[in-house]
Design a protein around this motif. Structure first.
Motif, PDB file in Angstrom:
ATOM      1  N   ARG A  35      43.727 -17.514  28.885  1.00 50.28           N
ATOM      2  CA  ARG A  35      42.909 -16.313  28.692  1.00 50.28           C
ATOM      3  C   ARG A  35      41.523 -16.637  28.149  1.00 50.28           C
ATOM      4  N   ALA A  36      41.400 -17.747  27.433  1.00 50.57           N
ATOM      5  CA  ALA A  36      40.102 -18.064  26.812  1.00 50.57           C
ATOM      6  C   ALA A  36      39.257 -19.012  27.662  1.00 50.57           C
ATOM      7  N   GLY A  92      41.786 -16.539  36.983  1.00 43.11           N
ATOM      8  CA  GLY A  92      42.928 -15.658  36.751  1.00 43.11           C
ATOM      9  C   GLY A  92      42.573 -14.265  36.270  1.00 43.11           C
ATOM     10  N   GLN A  93      41.306 -13.976  35.976  1.00 41.23           N
ATOM     11  CA  GLN A  93      40.995 -12.644  35.454  1.00 41.23           C
ATOM     12  C   GLN A  93      39.772 -12.028  36.122  1.00 41.23           C
ATOM     13  N   ASP A  94      39.786 -10.696  36.155  1.00 37.37           N
ATOM     14  CA  ASP A  94      38.637  -9.974  36.693  1.00 37.37           C
ATOM     15  C   ASP A  94      37.472 -10.074  35.711  1.00 37.37           C
ATOM     16  N   LEU A 115      28.188 -15.380  34.718  1.00 39.67           N
ATOM     17  CA  LEU A 115      28.806 -14.937  33.469  1.00 39.67           C
ATOM     18  C   LEU A 115      27.741 -14.717  32.402  1.00 39.67           C
ATOM     19  N   THR A 116      27.853 -13.587  31.696  1.00 39.35           N
ATOM     20  CA  THR A 116      26.964 -13.376  30.544  1.00 39.35           C
ATOM     21  C   THR A 116      27.764 -13.568  29.258  1.00 39.35           C
ATOM     22  N   GLU A 117      29.067 -13.279  29.300  1.00 35.56           N
ATOM     23  CA  GLU A 117      29.943 -13.550  28.154  1.00 35.56           C
ATOM     24  C   GLU A 117      31.228 -14.177  28.658  1.00 35.56           C
ATOM     25  N   PRO A 118      31.569 -15.352  28.129  1.00 36.07           N
ATOM     26  CA  PRO A 118      32.802 -15.990  28.577  1.00 36.07           C
ATOM     27  C   PRO A 118      34.028 -15.247  28.053  1.00 36.07           C
ATOM     28  N   SER A 123      39.120 -10.818  24.687  1.00 39.74           N
ATOM     29  CA  SER A 123      38.250 -10.006  25.540  1.00 39.74           C
ATOM     30  C   SER A 123      38.102 -10.623  26.926  1.00 39.74           C
ATOM     31  N   GLN A 124      37.889  -9.726  27.905  1.00 39.32           N
ATOM     32  CA  GLN A 124      37.682 -10.201  29.270  1.00 39.32           C
ATOM     33  C   GLN A 124      36.272 -10.764  29.426  1.00 39.32           C
TER      34      GLN A 124
END
Length: 510
Positions: A35-36, A92-94, A115-118, A123-124
């Motif tokens: 997730r991270a 794996g994530q939108d 990407l602006t925030e990984p 958080s997504q």
């Protein structure tokens, strides 16, 4: 526990792996750990446990480097939220997109996103749209996606375009300096119907010279290759972009060239009836198919005709047919080419080079880029004729470089690894052919099996297994020979318009 560095590889089911830099077994990452991080991030991880099969599982302790490459996906609008679903399921994530960051895209379109925030455990990831590729059903969309997904450099820098624009449209008097003038030699190009860059031209004539010990009987074979290195010099923008691309990339209906069109379809393309600069490999081939002597020199040439493979195959098949009548001045030279090709082929068999009966396929698309059919690519005598002429020139360039002990890139193909050799031996034993390969196999052993099985119904499968047992050919500065072709030294010289290694070889020869 040990710490390791490597690259994250996502899996569509949510978990992932760290592909380790030290080539040790991959570390498993749980969906929670994934997730991270994102597919292709570089990380440091710690081995936390081993599962019951002894496979290591990891925890990410530091993200060393985030991928800068854009992510391609479809922009979706769900219950008031904008998000991008990546086309590559290993992400794996939108990715969430703030409403003010969707540029001029509309829901359902294919976009590139940065990407602006990984992502983090809580958080997504967030991103912004940097390019709108279009609708998912647009013709050629899969090519647009593939080009970006695999980061194929597809835009030339402004400096490169400016440098290309500054090149002349035809060769200048200064370019002819210190070159052999071969414009009256009836060299011709032979390519596929859809070819756009012609980098090789050929000519052949029978030859008898000398007496006694120095007597020679055979052919003079001339292979002229576009002299790209005259225009593309190290350290210039053109060269930087070509180096980045490494080769041209071919898709059905589209090519992403290594060099701008001004060069690849213009100045360096050996178009008929146009004077062009070339690097020439001029060879004497004996009646037994051995290369008796060769020399390299820069020249000015003029292609006397653009032939297609189909046309040449038809002429060789029937010298009294309509195709031959249309080209009657050039037919004798084509017949000479065919003769030298036959001799080279005999020498190939004597060397024991491997000739596989595998069928390549060709994708035929309609005008909208939809695949209409997939057909076998027919290899005619004309294809093989050009192939043998190119092999001969490549061998001469490798020999020339090796003899002069100059550093260069060889095209090296090694025989099977010990593991692959055992696998193949077992496969052949199971087939009950009564044929196998020894513990130190030679190309001739492969060729014997290939020839003995070519009429069997499972020939395709056997030949594929033979092919798979060998290693892949690579470019390397260390010459270890070419196993499949049974050459002690081999390199690539014949396609500098579309392969950077060939351009390097030209510079070395010069």
């Amino acid at each position: 526990m040990a710490e390791v560095e490597g690259t994250v590889q996502g899996h569509r089911d949510g978990h992932g792996f760290v592909v380790r830099d030290d080539r040790q077994p991959d570390l498993y990452l749980s969906p929670q750990e994934m997730r991270a991080v994102l597919h292709r991030d570089r990380v440091r991880a710690r081995v936390v446990r081993y599962d019951r099969k002894g496979r290591p599982e990891g925890r990410v302790i530091e993200i060393v480097e985030r991928r800068k490459a854009p992510i391609i996906g479809r922009l979706l609008h769900e219950s008031g939220i904008w998000l991008v679903a990546p086309e590559d399921k290993r992400y794996g994530q939108d990715i969430m997109v703030p409403k003010n960051a969707i540029a001029n895209a509309t829901a359902g379109q294919v976009v590139a996103i940065e990407l602006t925030e990984p992502p983090s455990l809580y958080s997504q990831p967030m991103g912004r749209v940097t390019e709108v590729l279009g609708e998912i059903d647009d013709p050629g969309m899969e090519i647009e996606i593939a080009v970006r997904k695999y980061e194929v450099p597809h835009q030339f820098s402004a400096e490169t375009l400016a440098q290309a624009a500054g090149l002349p449209d035809r060769i200048r008097p200064a370019d002819r300096k210190d070159r052999m003038d071969l414009t009256d030699v009836p060299l011709v190009t032979i390519d596929g119907e859809d070819a756009r860059d012609f980098d090789d031209a050929v000519y052949c004539e029978p030859l008898k010279t000398g007496r006694g010990k120095n007597a020679f009987e055979g052919w003079r074979l001339v292979v002229a290759i576009a002299d790209v290195s005259h225009y593309v010099k190290p350290g210039e923008p053109l060269d930087d972009d070509a180096y980045d691309r490494a080769t041209s990339v071919y898709f059905p209906r589209r090519v992403i060239p290594m060099l701008p069109e001004k060069l690849s379809n213009g100045l360096c393309s050996l178009n008929p009836n146009e004077d062009r600069l070339a690097m020439v490999c001029d060879m004497l081939v004996s009646t037994s198919g051995e290369i008796h002597a060769y020399q390299f020199f820069p020249a000015v040439i003029c292609s006397h005709a653009r032939f297609t493979y189909t046309e040449v195959a038809a002429i060789l098949g029937n010298t009294r047919g309509p195709e031959a009548a249309r080209r009657k001045d050039l037919v004798p030279h084509l017949l000479d080419l065919n003769d030298v090709y036959r001799a080279l082929l005999k020498e190939r068999a004597r060397r024991g080079a491997v000739d596989f009966e595998t069928t390549e396929t060709q994708i035929v698309c309609d005008d909208n880029g939809r695949i209409e059919k997939i057909v076998p690519r027919v290899r005619t005598e004309a294809h093989k004729l050009i192939e043998e002429a190119m092999l001969a020139a490549n061998v001469c360039s490798a020999d020339f470089i090796a003899t002069n002990k100059h550093p260069a890139l060889y095209r090296v193909h090694e025989g099977p690894t010990p593991e692959k050799k055992v696998l193949l031996q077992n496969y052949l034993k199971a087939l009950g052919l009564g044929l196998s390969i020894s513990d130190d196999p030679t190309p001739a052993e492969y060729q014997a099996i290939s020839a003995a099985t070519k009429d069997r119904p499972d020939a395709q499968q056997i030949h594929t297994m033979l092919l798979r047992s060998m290693q892949q050919a690579i470019y390397t500065g260390t010459n270890s020979g070419h196993f499949g072709l049974a050459y002690t030294a081999y390199t690539h010289f014949t396609s500098p318009i579309r392969r950077y290694p060939d351009l390097l070889v030209h510079r070395v020869i010069k």
